[in-house]
Motif scaffolding. Structure first.
Motif, PDB file in Angstrom:
ATOM      1  N   SER A 109      40.474  45.843  32.909  1.00 27.79           N
ATOM      2  CA  SER A 109      41.122  44.929  33.858  1.00 27.79           C
ATOM      3  C   SER A 109      41.577  45.614  35.143  1.00 27.79           C
ATOM      4  O   SER A 109      41.335  45.090  36.230  1.00 27.79           O
ATOM      5  CB  SER A 109      42.299  44.205  33.193  1.00 27.79           C
ATOM      6  OG  SER A 109      43.199  45.125  32.619  1.00 27.79           O
ATOM      7  N   ARG A 164      49.861  47.637  42.091  1.00 25.97           N
ATOM      8  CA  ARG A 164      50.534  46.416  41.633  1.00 25.97           C
ATOM      9  C   ARG A 164      51.985  46.681  41.255  1.00 25.97           C
ATOM     10  O   ARG A 164      52.871  45.872  41.563  1.00 25.97           O
ATOM     11  CB  ARG A 164      49.776  45.832  40.444  1.00 25.97           C
ATOM     12  CG  ARG A 164      48.387  45.299  40.784  1.00 25.97           C
ATOM     13  CD  ARG A 164      48.457  44.018  41.593  1.00 25.97           C
ATOM     14  NE  ARG A 164      47.144  43.384  41.705  1.00 25.97           N
ATOM     15  CZ  ARG A 164      46.925  42.144  42.111  1.00 25.97           C
ATOM     16  NH1 ARG A 164      47.960  41.377  42.456  1.00 25.97           N
ATOM     17  NH2 ARG A 164      45.708  41.647  42.183  1.00 25.97           N
ATOM     18  N   GLU A 224      52.024  36.420  29.273  1.00 26.82           N
ATOM     19  CA  GLU A 224      50.821  35.612  29.020  1.00 26.82           C
ATOM     20  C   GLU A 224      50.237  36.032  27.673  1.00 26.82           C
ATOM     21  O   GLU A 224      49.507  37.023  27.576  1.00 26.82           O
ATOM     22  CB  GLU A 224      49.792  35.806  30.140  1.00 26.82           C
ATOM     23  CG  GLU A 224      48.452  35.121  29.891  1.00 26.82           C
ATOM     24  CD  GLU A 224      48.594  33.660  29.484  1.00 26.82           C
ATOM     25  OE1 GLU A 224      48.464  33.366  28.270  1.00 26.82           O
ATOM     26  OE2 GLU A 224      48.842  32.826  30.372  1.00 26.82           O
ATOM     27  N   ARG A 263      43.244  35.371  29.181  1.00 21.85           N
ATOM     28  CA  ARG A 263      43.932  35.045  30.434  1.00 21.85           C
ATOM     29  C   ARG A 263      44.766  36.231  30.905  1.00 21.85           C
ATOM     30  O   ARG A 263      44.899  36.473  32.104  1.00 21.85           O
ATOM     31  CB  ARG A 263      44.811  33.802  30.259  1.00 21.85           C
ATOM     32  CG  ARG A 263      44.032  32.503  30.202  1.00 21.85           C
ATOM     33  CD  ARG A 263      44.931  31.306  30.485  1.00 21.85           C
ATOM     34  NE  ARG A 263      45.969  31.144  29.474  1.00 21.85           N
ATOM     35  CZ  ARG A 263      45.842  30.368  28.394  1.00 21.85           C
ATOM     36  NH1 ARG A 263      44.715  29.713  28.184  1.00 21.85           N
ATOM     37  NH2 ARG A 263      46.834  30.252  27.524  1.00 21.85           N
ATOM     38  N   CYS A 264      45.329  36.964  29.957  1.00 24.20           N
ATOM     39  CA  CYS A 264      46.139  38.130  30.303  1.00 24.20           C
ATOM     40  C   CYS A 264      45.291  39.169  31.028  1.00 24.20           C
ATOM     41  O   CYS A 264      45.696  39.704  32.071  1.00 24.20           O
ATOM     42  CB  CYS A 264      46.741  38.733  29.033  1.00 24.20           C
ATOM     43  SG  CYS A 264      47.931  40.049  29.350  1.00 24.20           S
ATOM     44  N   ASN A 275      44.188  37.990  34.557  1.00 16.80           N
ATOM     45  CA  ASN A 275      45.263  37.915  35.551  1.00 16.80           C
ATOM     46  C   ASN A 275      46.185  39.124  35.474  1.00 16.80           C
ATOM     47  O   ASN A 275      47.370  39.044  35.807  1.00 16.80           O
ATOM     48  CB  ASN A 275      46.083  36.638  35.339  1.00 16.80           C
ATOM     49  CG  ASN A 275      45.259  35.384  35.547  1.00 16.80           C
ATOM     50  OD1 ASN A 275      44.861  35.073  36.667  1.00 16.80           O
ATOM     51  ND2 ASN A 275      44.980  34.666  34.469  1.00 16.80           N
ATOM     52  N   PRO A 319      48.396  40.164  38.966  1.00 11.08           N
ATOM     53  CA  PRO A 319      49.613  39.388  39.243  1.00 11.08           C
ATOM     54  C   PRO A 319      50.661  39.506  38.143  1.00 11.08           C
ATOM     55  O   PRO A 319      51.860  39.566  38.436  1.00 11.08           O
ATOM     56  CB  PRO A 319      49.081  37.948  39.357  1.00 11.08           C
ATOM     57  CG  PRO A 319      47.648  38.097  39.739  1.00 11.08           C
ATOM     58  CD  PRO A 319      47.178  39.339  39.058  1.00 11.08           C
ATOM     59  N   LEU A 320      50.217  39.571  36.890  1.00 11.31           N
ATOM     60  CA  LEU A 320      51.175  39.716  35.793  1.00 11.31           C
ATOM     61  C   LEU A 320      51.901  41.057  35.874  1.00 11.31           C
ATOM     62  O   LEU A 320      53.112  41.138  35.635  1.00 11.31           O
ATOM     63  CB  LEU A 320      50.448  39.609  34.437  1.00 11.31           C
ATOM     64  CG  LEU A 320      49.938  38.218  34.053  1.00 11.31           C
ATOM     65  CD1 LEU A 320      49.035  38.299  32.823  1.00 11.31           C
ATOM     66  CD2 LEU A 320      51.099  37.261  33.778  1.00 11.31           C
TER      67      LEU A 320
END
Length: 384
Positions: free
Chosen positions: A22, A31, A357, A362-363, A366, A369-370
């Motif tokens: 990811s 991030r 999440e 989905r984790c 994303n 942003p998470l």
């Protein structure tokens, strides 16, 4: 430091590994920094992406100021691939996965018996040609189980069958090995420091050896594992005849089973010195100077689990920071360690993306942003 403390002179060091699948280590640092500064806009944040010798090691070196170089080499299936390495001031960082890693296999395709490390040898030769006097050889993420025979062949060794013909590529073909000739091995290795950087300390063969433990991850069936086990044991026996007792000793040495046994090839024929990958990389990346003056360290990786405690990057970062009396927070995609285990590793608290999440797909999709949201929570808890 306590949750909710006011830290007017805070300086945070973000020293995290990649979130595999990811985010790269550089993206993790970006991030986390963005999330922290949403809460504390003027916060001093330094970043030092880290790696433990596996995939992502060259990228971490480049982020720390090394020059990225590329070479066209032989991939694990025998087809050409472009592989990167990094150089600075006579030091090269070479990542075997760049040449011989699983990422070079088409999805769903494995070659447990035939994948070769030949390209890794070509990559080492490129580092020598670039003037390296010290080579940090990060091993992990391999598609191969050939005991480093391909690597050594690329560097001038000859592995012949009973008819005097070179054996085929991959670990399976080593069953036909009759003689090993190292007279043509690149002589420059006698004057170069080769550091085998790995997060595993497995021997070459046996219940904890390369075929048994890592073969299935590379698509090896139980029959393939048995064939590779026998072939690598035979390989070590032939090398004992060529090189003497040190070949048998090297087969049992920590790190010999790393990356499908490429560790063995480096130890037995290239006089490599084995060191835990994260320790080597923290030295190479300049973690000590970066740590000076930090009031909080944030480390992490995709999954904080039992493996983390055995030589992975976050554990190495936490140990070094704890020795300097600096508190450590961890970020991760998923958390599978208990608070007690975290504490014993020197980690005050861990924040997992799955807390925000729970759905794994989905984790991962994303994760960026998470992770920024997680960093905001860290800033609120520790830097408010």
């Amino acid at each position: 430091m306590t949750d909710g403390a006011v830290l007017e002179t805070a300086r945070v060091l973000v020293a995290a590994d990649k979130f595999k699948g990811s985010l790269t280590a550089v993206q993790v640092a970006e991030r986390v920094t963005a999330g922290l500064r949403r809460v504390v806009p003027d916060l001093r944040v330094d970043t030092l992406p880290v790696a433990d010798g596996g995939d992502g090691t060259v990228a971490a070196a480049v982020a720390a100021g090394f020059e990225r170089r590329e070479a066209r080499v032989t991939g694990p299936l025998g087809t050409p691939v472009t592989a990167a390495y990094a150089v600075r001031d006579g030091v090269a960082v070479v990542e075997m996965a760049e040449a011989s890693g699983l990422q070079h296999l088409p999805e769903g395709v494995f070659a447990a018996l035939t994948a070769t490390t030949y390209g890794s040898g070509e990559l080492l030769r490129a580092a020598l040609d670039a003037g390296a006097r010290t080579i940090v050889f990060g091993v992990g993420g391999s598609a191969t189980t050939d005991g480093g025979a391909g690597m050594l062949a690329a560097l001038g060794a000859r592995f012949l069958d009973a008819a005097g013909t070179p054996v085929g590529p991959g670990g399976g073909a080593l069953a036909d090995l009759a003689t090993a000739d190292f007279s043509g091995l690149d002589a420059r290795f006698t004057d170069v420091e080769l550091v085998l950087a790995s997060d595993v300390d497995n021997p070459l063969t046996g219940p904890k050896g390369a075929p048994a433990v890592y073969g299935p991850q590379k698509g090896a069936s139980p029959e393939d594992v048995a064939a590779l086990e026998a072939a690598l044991a035979h390989y070590a026996k032939v090398l004992e005849g060529a090189l003497g007792a040190k070949a048998a000793e090297a087969a049992l040495a920590p790190g010999a089973g790393a990356a499908g046994g490429i560790g063995y090839g480096a130890l037995v024929a290239l006089d490599a010195v084995f060191r835990p990958g994260i320790e080597v990389m923290l030295d190479v990346l300049g973690f000590g100077p970066a740590l000076a003056g930090a009031t909080l360290v944030i480390t992490g990786e995709g999954s904080l689990d039992e493996q983390t405690l055995h030589g992975k990057a976050p554990a190495g970062v936490a140990a070094a920071a704890r020795a300097a009396g600096i508190e450590v927070i961890a970020v991760c995609g998923r958390l599978a360690l208990q608070p007690r285990q975290l504490g014993e590793a020197g980690i005050r608290r861990a924040y997992a993306l799955t807390d925000l999440e729970p759905d794994p797909a989905r984790c991962m999709a994303n994760a960026g942003p998470l992770l920024e949201r997680v960093a905001q929570n860290i800033a609120g808890d520790f830097l408010r």
